[in-house]
Design a protein around this motif. Structure first.
Motif, PDB file in Angstrom:
ATOM      1  N   GLU B 170      -1.877   1.220   3.155  1.00  0.00           N
ATOM      2  CA  GLU B 170      -0.524   1.127   2.616  1.00  0.00           C
ATOM      3  C   GLU B 170      -0.431   1.986   1.356  1.00  0.00           C
ATOM      4  O   GLU B 170      -1.375   2.701   1.020  1.00  0.00           O
ATOM      5  CB  GLU B 170      -0.101  -0.332   2.427  1.00  0.00           C
ATOM      6  CG  GLU B 170      -1.088  -1.232   1.781  1.00  0.00           C
ATOM      7  CD  GLU B 170      -1.308  -0.852   0.347  1.00  0.00           C
ATOM      8  OE1 GLU B 170      -2.356  -0.245   0.060  1.00  0.00           O
ATOM      9  OE2 GLU B 170      -0.441  -1.149  -0.495  1.00  0.00           O
ATOM     10  N   LEU B 171       0.695   1.872   0.671  1.00  0.00           N
ATOM     11  CA  LEU B 171       0.984   2.782  -0.443  1.00  0.00           C
ATOM     12  C   LEU B 171      -0.141   2.904  -1.474  1.00  0.00           C
ATOM     13  O   LEU B 171      -0.554   4.018  -1.811  1.00  0.00           O
ATOM     14  CB  LEU B 171       2.256   2.318  -1.148  1.00  0.00           C
ATOM     15  CG  LEU B 171       3.554   2.940  -0.653  1.00  0.00           C
ATOM     16  CD1 LEU B 171       4.722   2.296  -1.368  1.00  0.00           C
ATOM     17  CD2 LEU B 171       3.540   4.441  -0.913  1.00  0.00           C
ATOM     18  N   THR B 172      -0.609   1.752  -1.970  1.00  0.00           N
ATOM     19  CA  THR B 172      -1.578   1.811  -3.064  1.00  0.00           C
ATOM     20  C   THR B 172      -2.852   2.537  -2.632  1.00  0.00           C
ATOM     21  O   THR B 172      -3.368   3.387  -3.362  1.00  0.00           O
ATOM     22  CB  THR B 172      -1.908   0.390  -3.545  1.00  0.00           C
ATOM     23  OG1 THR B 172      -0.692  -0.247  -3.905  1.00  0.00           O
ATOM     24  CG2 THR B 172      -2.839   0.409  -4.736  1.00  0.00           C
ATOM     25  N   LEU B 173      -3.331   2.215  -1.436  1.00  0.00           N
ATOM     26  CA  LEU B 173      -4.566   2.846  -0.963  1.00  0.00           C
ATOM     27  C   LEU B 173      -4.367   4.345  -0.773  1.00  0.00           C
ATOM     28  O   LEU B 173      -5.162   5.155  -1.242  1.00  0.00           O
ATOM     29  CB  LEU B 173      -4.993   2.213   0.361  1.00  0.00           C
ATOM     30  CG  LEU B 173      -6.342   2.727   0.886  1.00  0.00           C
ATOM     31  CD1 LEU B 173      -7.477   2.038   0.170  1.00  0.00           C
ATOM     32  CD2 LEU B 173      -6.473   2.524   2.379  1.00  0.00           C
ATOM     33  N   VAL B 174      -3.298   4.722  -0.087  1.00  0.00           N
ATOM     34  CA  VAL B 174      -3.098   6.125   0.269  1.00  0.00           C
ATOM     35  C   VAL B 174      -2.811   6.965  -0.977  1.00  0.00           C
ATOM     36  O   VAL B 174      -3.438   8.014  -1.189  1.00  0.00           O
ATOM     37  CB  VAL B 174      -1.954   6.251   1.301  1.00  0.00           C
ATOM     38  CG1 VAL B 174      -1.550   7.698   1.495  1.00  0.00           C
ATOM     39  CG2 VAL B 174      -2.390   5.640   2.624  1.00  0.00           C
ATOM     40  N   VAL B 175      -1.913   6.480  -1.827  1.00  0.00           N
ATOM     41  CA  VAL B 175      -1.600   7.242  -3.040  1.00  0.00           C
ATOM     42  C   VAL B 175      -2.828   7.317  -3.949  1.00  0.00           C
ATOM     43  O   VAL B 175      -3.120   8.370  -4.529  1.00  0.00           O
ATOM     44  CB  VAL B 175      -0.388   6.629  -3.775  1.00  0.00           C
ATOM     45  CG1 VAL B 175      -0.159   7.306  -5.100  1.00  0.00           C
ATOM     46  CG2 VAL B 175       0.852   6.731  -2.914  1.00  0.00           C
ATOM     47  N   GLY B 176      -3.583   6.220  -4.033  1.00  0.00           N
ATOM     48  CA  GLY B 176      -4.796   6.230  -4.834  1.00  0.00           C
ATOM     49  C   GLY B 176      -5.805   7.233  -4.304  1.00  0.00           C
ATOM     50  O   GLY B 176      -6.430   7.974  -5.069  1.00  0.00           O
ATOM     51  N   ALA B 177      -5.956   7.273  -2.975  1.00  0.00           N
ATOM     52  CA  ALA B 177      -6.915   8.202  -2.363  1.00  0.00           C
ATOM     53  C   ALA B 177      -6.496   9.643  -2.620  1.00  0.00           C
ATOM     54  O   ALA B 177      -7.323  10.490  -2.969  1.00  0.00           O
ATOM     55  CB  ALA B 177      -7.009   7.935  -0.862  1.00  0.00           C
TER      56      ALA B 177
END
Lengths: 214, 222
Positions: B170-177
């Motif tokens: 989701e957003l947090t994982l993908v944007v963080g990556a």
């Protein structure tokens, strides 16, 4: 689970309690200031206060923690991860506590303040003798609620590497391949802590109530 | 520190997919949790005593433990009892179970807030229990619980960020990556924070509109 591992979990639970308690206290102080700013007539205080509450309540705590944890070194402030965690938790809970306090101060009956005016109390004295004690009593349930929320939310600081209850359970399950056991024990410990806080809160409420006739 | 917001534009397709994942899990888990939460509250009110006790224990345990610990127990502990779930189903299940407990408490309070006289009057005119629930309790309670339900849904929006820890894309994982890959983690998190803020403010705004519409009759007849 051996006694040694259980002691480790207990120690980690102590860290969770300590971390949450410090964050609640700091958050209360910041929350008071934010609340004062938000109800101020001066727009240069009111707008930042309102923005603060909206921002910190509108962003997931996990994102706040990751941001603060990575932002501090990026701007040249080197602090241990536990400090970053406490800063993150305090700033977040401050926004919620500011709203609770605002509700408390606004619920102080107007008649009491009018009466205080009539007997010639100064605004400062009114604050200390009337508004603050009543507001505190009114916001106590919300404060206890917030303490429980922060206790649970403190599990998120495990992602920035602070060794508290969740992180300890994570480490122990990784090394022993028994996640069911360790996460259940961690969950049970959170449950006991939360119940204890809730119980303490209702005792405190009852004690404070003896002072009022309502 | 230089702010490089180009990374959003370059990775737009992945970010949009992650955004959709966040929204999708959020909506589905909330719909399921409202339904289950209502069922739990109803069973606690009308069901047999032992079931009520069991459900109360469920609610207390879910509400007394962190969401993250519940997710870990489900995702890492599940395989040991034959419940091997991929991150997305595990996240959806975790969110649903967690929100069910909270929604059930909202509905329980809603049931209690309906004036006893209304229920007694319905009994007097011979309505059955099912009719009382459908025609008296639910319509009256919907308006009472709506603000809390909106509040809860917004809280759940923020909880979706925690799903990143069990690797739900989701957003947090993908944007963080993306942020880590491009050495712009702080900028990525900053944008992410603004984005969640926007989502939460919009949901709150929509919720207030819904509340105003649903409680319109209150003022129309008084």
């Amino acid at each position: 689970m051996s006694m040694r591992l259980f002691e480790l979990m207990l120690w980690a639970a102590g860290n969770t309690i300590l971390l949450s308690a410090i964050s609640i206290l700091i958050g209360f102080v910041i929350g008071l200031m934010v609340c004062a700013a938000k109800v101020s007539a001066n727009p240069f205080l009111r707008i930042p206060g309102t923005l603060y509450v909206s921002l910190f309540r509108g962003v997931p705590l996990l994102v706040q923690l990751l941001l603060i944890y990575n932002l501090l070194p990026a701007v040249g402030i080197m602090v241990p991860s536990v400090v970053a965690a406490v800063i993150g938790l305090s700033l977040c809970t401050a926004a919620y506590q500011a709203e609770n306090l605002r509700g408390g101060f606004q619920s102080v009956p107007r008649g009491l303040l009018e009466a205080a005016d009539m007997v010639g109390m100064s605004p400062w004295k009114q604050l200390v003798r009337i508004r603050a004690p009543i507001a505190f009593r009114l916001t106590l349930p919300a404060l206890v609620n917030e303490a429980i929320l922060i206790l649970k939310a403190s599990s998120l600081v495990s992602v920035v590497g602070v060794i508290e209850l969740t992180r300890m359970a994570q480490n122990l399950s990784a090394s022993s391949f028994r996640p069911l056991l360790f996460y259940s024990v961690a969950g049970a410990m959170y449950l006991v802590i939360c119940w204890a806080v809730a119980g303490g809160g209702s005792i405190a409420e009852r004690m404070l109530r003896t002072g009022s006739r309502a | 520190m230089t702010l490089d917001f180009g990374l959003i534009v370059q990775n737009l397709p992945e970010i949009l997919a992650a955004f959709w994942m966040t929204i999708w899990i959020w909506i589905v888990s909330n719909i399921l949790a409202v339904a289950f939460g209502f069922a739990v509250a109803t069973l606690r009110r009308y069901g047999p005593g032992w079931l009520g006790l069991l459900l109360r224990l469920f609610v207390e345990v879910i509400r007394g433990t962190p969401f993250l610990v519940q997710l870990f127990l489900l995702y890492f502990g599940g395989p040991f009892i034959g419940l091997s779930l991929d991150p997305i189903p595990a996240g959806l299940l975790g969110m649903t179970v967690y929100a069910t407990a909270y929604y059930s408490e909202i509905f329980r309070a809603g049931y209690n807030a309906v004036p006893v006289g209304h229920v007694e009057a319905a009994e007097c005119v011979g309505l059955t229990r099912g009719q009382i629930i459908r025609r008296i309790l639910v319509p009256e309670m919907t308006m009472l619980v709506l603000p809390q339900c909106v509040n809860m849904a917004i809280l759940m929006m923020k909880e979706t960020a925690i799903l990143s820890i069990i690797t739900v894309p989701e957003l947090t994982l993908v944007v963080g990556a993306i942020g880590s890959q491009q050495y712009a983690f702080v900028e990525a998190m900053f944008l992410l924070a603004l984005f969640y803020w926007f989502l939460v403010e919009v949901s709150g705004f929509l919720g207030r509109i819904a509340e105003a519409r649903l409680s319109k009759f209150r003022f129309a007849h008084s």
